[in-house]
Scaffold this active site. Structure first.
Site, PDB file in Angstrom:
ATOM      1  N   SER A 180      -9.998  -0.361   7.306  1.00 46.80           N
ATOM      2  CA  SER A 180      -9.330  -0.194   6.013  1.00 46.80           C
ATOM      3  C   SER A 180      -8.608  -1.427   5.496  1.00 46.80           C
ATOM      4  O   SER A 180      -8.140  -1.429   4.363  1.00 46.80           O
ATOM      5  CB  SER A 180      -8.357   0.985   6.076  1.00 46.80           C
ATOM      6  OG  SER A 180      -9.079   2.195   6.126  1.00 46.80           O
ATOM      7  N   LYS A 229       0.842  -1.202   0.000  1.00 49.34           N
ATOM      8  CA  LYS A 229       0.000   0.000   0.000  1.00 49.34           C
ATOM      9  C   LYS A 229       0.876   1.251   0.000  1.00 49.34           C
ATOM     10  O   LYS A 229       1.895   1.320   0.709  1.00 49.34           O
ATOM     11  CB  LYS A 229      -0.917  -0.026   1.226  1.00 49.34           C
ATOM     12  CG  LYS A 229      -1.931   1.117   1.283  1.00 49.34           C
ATOM     13  CD  LYS A 229      -2.828   0.936   2.515  1.00 49.34           C
ATOM     14  CE  LYS A 229      -3.826   2.062   2.688  1.00 49.34           C
ATOM     15  NZ  LYS A 229      -4.667   1.883   3.898  1.00 49.34           N
ATOM     16  N   SER A 285      -9.448   2.174   3.336  1.00 50.38           N
ATOM     17  CA  SER A 285      -8.575   2.891   2.429  1.00 50.38           C
ATOM     18  C   SER A 285      -7.668   1.988   1.610  1.00 50.38           C
ATOM     19  O   SER A 285      -7.076   2.428   0.624  1.00 50.38           O
ATOM     20  CB  SER A 285      -7.720   3.888   3.221  1.00 50.38           C
ATOM     21  OG  SER A 285      -6.843   3.223   4.127  1.00 50.38           O
TER      22      SER A 285
END
Length: 521
Positions: A203, A98, A179
């Site tokens: 997330s 990420k 996210s």
């Protein structure tokens, strides 16, 4: 949409990465062990697949940057294998990280914001360094909800100014959730074997549930948070995202360990979480069942089917009632806003000189100056509120943290476990994916299992429990602090019996059934 529909069937084919579609870490490792695969060949196959369906075709936009050194890393790891050195089950396996997690590769760590487009730090987050030691190939970085979805209450999950909007591979008009949206969509679409996400509240588990994946938010402190763009030191944690519990456990095992820069990890010791997985783990176990109010009928049916699987696996199910936890949401938000300012200011001070935004206040000003690019859909009211907070010495903040911990832990999860005399809880993770909506933002609706374990810092695993009107939904396994191995093993036992994961089909829109067009005659 018609063009997308026509492009969908062309996803298949060796030239487009079909060789790695739905392939597990173990199968990749076995192929490399037998000599039918190499790390270079696998890396090239993933790169071809990214080019075919992330950059073109369905255009998922899940990968925000590719590592220019990925093939060189794969070549070096192949050479090690030929020399007789194999570092472990991730040796030569490409993974995605990420893009709020630093890597020493020639890629910026942007958190999706143009303010960090020059944040090329040349340093690895400790979890990335651990993955390199385990032999993983750093394939690239995944897109995310900008600033990990903390900028606005009206945000559209999966969108960032750097990467655009991530699309859900099950239905391209639906959210991939945030996210860690890019990590979720990418692994679901087999753009890598596994990926790393981060969670503050939902997330990891939301994009995993909504993209038909296994996602694990570990006990806070199991994995280092150093050199990760932060929101909250009380709740932030990285976590693995994969297509199976075993793959998630393999990735987790490679990341776990103490870090002198993160005091929360002081008592953490490395452990092989995959070795402890057992298909019989649920036999004789008491499991608390939390059934949210007003479950939609299709989701209730999926949940009932999952509970039947748990019973067949030997679990004793005990219904428990969610206690009233008035004030939890308010207290959590005070904590997140206060820690955002303190933690982000501290992080930005460590970035290279090329990064000109050194404080949250400067990021806010940057966004205002570039509103057309940074705020085309939603504003930054949470950033502005966070900037006004008084710091972590503020009595109001300290009271809020104490309140949130008490409500989520002792009076929440721990109370329900005690009432059921159970070792873990199960509940639907979220509802199905909602439409991506730039006007109204996220429209969550339905249940959400993330807040209590996120605030308490307890382990939370989501495992696919099938499709609801063509869209994935997940089953949550939640335990108390440090029950990570038990939670993973229970989820594995369920997964082995249920076999509920369904691969995506890249439909232009959700296949919700007939009737929308009416019955004209």
């Amino acid at each position: 949409m018609a063009a997308m529909a026509c492009a969908t069937p062309s996803v298949a084919g060796q030239s487009r990465g079909d060789a790695v579609e739905e392939v597990s870490v173990d199968r990749l490792q076995e192929g490399m062990r037998q000599g039918t695969l190499t790390s270079v060949a696998v890396t090239r196959a993933y790169l071809a697949r990214i080019a075919a369906i992330d950059r073109q075709g369905p255009t998922l936009r899940s990968v925000i940057a590719l590592n220019p050194d990925a093939l060189a890393q794969a070549q070096a790891l192949d050479a090690e294998r030929r020399a007789g050195r194999v570092r472990g089950p991730l040796h030569g396996v490409p993974i995605l990280i990420k893009d709020n997690i630093e890597t020493a590769d020639r890629m910026a760590t942007t958190a999706g914001s143009l303010a960090l487009k020059d944040n090329v730090t040349g340093r690895d987050a400790p979890l990335v360094a651990a993955l390199r030691r385990a032999g993983a190939v750093i394939l690239g970085k995944t897109n995310l909800s900008e600033w990990a979805n903390i900028r606005s209450t009206r945000s559209m999950s999966g969108w960032s100014a750097v990467g655009g909007l991530v699309r859900n591979p099950y239905a391209l008009d639906r959210t991939a959730c945030g996210s860690s949206s890019g990590s979720g969509a990418a692994v679901a679409a087999s753009l890598a074997a596994v990926a790393v996400g981060t969670e503050t509240d939902g997330s990891v588990v939301c994009p995993s549930s909504i993209n038909g994946l296994v996602g694990f938010k570990p006990t806070l402190g199991l994995i280092s948070r150093s050199r990760i763009v932060p929101i909250s030191h009380s709740q932030d944690t990285p976590g693995p995202m994969a297509r199976s519990v075993r793959d998630a456990a393999l990735l987790l095992s490679a990341m776990v360990g103490p870090d002198p820069g993160d005091p929360a990890t002081a008592r953490t010791t490395p452990r092989d979480y995959a070795a402890g997985l057992s298909a019989g783990a649920l036999a004789g176990k008491r499991v608390g069942v939390v059934r949210p109010d007003d479950l939609p009928a299709p989701l209730a049916a999926r949940f009932d089917a999952a509970l039947a699987v748990l019973r067949a696996a030997g679990a004793t199910l005990v219904d428990v009632t969610m206690p009233k936890l008035d004030g939890l949401g308010t207290a959590e938000l005070v904590v997140l806003k206060t820690e955002l300012k303190a933690d982000l200011d501290a992080y930005l001070a460590t970035t290279p000189a090329a990064v000109k935004t050194r404080t949250l206040a400067q990021v806010i000003a940057f966004n205002r100056e570039r509103a057309d690019a940074e705020m085309p859909f939603f504003a930054q009211e949470l950033f502005e509120q966070a900037e006004k907070t008084k710091g972590i010495a503020d009595p109001a903040y300290r009271a809020a943290r104490a309140t949130s911990l008490r409500l989520a832990g002792r009076e929440g999860i721990d109370a329900m476990l005690a009432a059921a005399k159970a070792g873990l809880l199960v509940t639907p993770t979220y509802g199905a994916a909602w439409l991506s909506d730039p006007v109204h933002g996220d429209q969550y609706g339905g249940p959400s299992a993330s807040t209590l374990p996120a605030v308490a810092g307890y382990p939370h695993l989501t495992v696919p429990m099938g499709l609801m009107q063509g869209l994935p939904v997940g089953l949550s396994f939640i335990g108390t602090a440090n029950a990570d191995a038990d939670v993973l093993s229970a989820g594995y036992a369920y997964e082995q019996r249920a076999g509920a994961r369904v691969a995506p089909r890249y439909l232009p829109q959700a296949a919700v059934g007939p009737g929308l067009e009416g019955n004209r005659r």
